[in-house]
Design an enzyme around this catalytic site. Structure first.
Site, mmCIF file in Angstrom:
data_model
loop_
_atom_site.group_PDB
_atom_site.id
_atom_site.type_symbol
_atom_site.label_atom_id
_atom_site.label_comp_id
_atom_site.label_asym_id
_atom_site.label_seq_id
_atom_site.Cartn_x
_atom_site.Cartn_y
_atom_site.Cartn_z
ATOM 1 N N ASN A 172 -4.081 -20.152 -20.270
ATOM 2 C CA ASN A 172 -4.806 -20.254 -21.529
ATOM 3 C C ASN A 172 -5.192 -18.873 -22.048
ATOM 4 O OD1 ASN A 172 -6.662 -20.307 -19.276
ATOM 5 N ND2 ASN A 172 -8.290 -21.018 -20.618
ATOM 6 N N CYS B 45 -3.682 -23.248 -25.214
ATOM 7 C CA CYS B 45 -3.784 -23.860 -23.893
ATOM 8 C C CYS B 45 -2.629 -23.397 -23.009
ATOM 9 C CB CYS B 45 -3.750 -25.377 -24.014
ATOM 10 S SG CYS B 45 -5.125 -26.072 -24.953
ATOM 11 N N GLU C 158 -0.579 -25.107 -21.125
ATOM 12 C CA GLU C 158 0.638 -25.902 -21.245
ATOM 13 C C GLU C 158 1.424 -25.513 -22.495
ATOM 14 O OE1 GLU C 158 -2.655 -28.784 -19.846
ATOM 15 O OE2 GLU C 158 -2.502 -26.884 -20.913
ATOM 16 N N CYS D 124 -4.870 -31.601 -22.378
ATOM 17 C CA CYS D 124 -5.591 -32.105 -23.547
ATOM 18 C C CYS D 124 -4.615 -32.872 -24.446
ATOM 19 C CB CYS D 124 -6.246 -30.956 -24.309
ATOM 20 S SG CYS D 124 -5.089 -29.885 -25.204
#
Length: 134
Positions: free
Chosen positions: A42, A53, A55, A87
């Site tokens: 992140n 983020c 990912e 998320c």
């Protein structure tokens, strides 16, 4: 690469986090069918809405490298006491990448002492994706 190796890669990625505002470093590692592993962490911003983020960073790196099919597994780790999940935004971003290869990757939600295993489709049922535009 084993699941344990993938988790270790996610934990290593979290060490590169830029998270001075939340002080919540997150790492992600994506494993593809051809053996490729791509990591991300992140990256926060003083304008909070501009944060990225882990990912999403990993997906962007994979796409930039031309890795676009065969997503098998994703490990996500953070500093909390419980395993964390991607998320909602990251679930959608992962879904787009998975759809390119027609996969439903396993998601390894990693905590300090345990790993919760699920699938992307379980985290994002009835997902909106490329097929939704047909």
């Amino acid at each position: 690469m084993t699941d344990e190796d993938l988790i270790a890669a996610a934990r290593d990625a979290a060490k590169q986090s830029y998270s001075p505002y939340s002080v919540f470093p997150v790492g992600a590692a994506l494993r593809f069918a051809d053996g490729t592993v791509v990591t991300g962490t992140n990256i926060e911003n003083a304008s909070y809405g501009l944060a990225l983020c882990a990912e999403t960073v990993a997906v962007a790196k994979a796409m930039d490298a031309g890795v676009r099919g065969g997503l098998e597994a994703v490990a996500v780790t953070g500093p909390g006491a419980e395993p964390i999940t991607p998320c909602g935004r990251c679930r959608q971003v992962l879904n787009e990448l998975a759809a390119l290869g027609g996969t439903d990757p396993e998601i390894l939600c990693v905590g300090p002492d345990d790993v919760r295993r699920t699938t992307l489709s379980a985290l994002l049922p009835d997902a909106f994706g490329p097929a939704s535009l047909d």
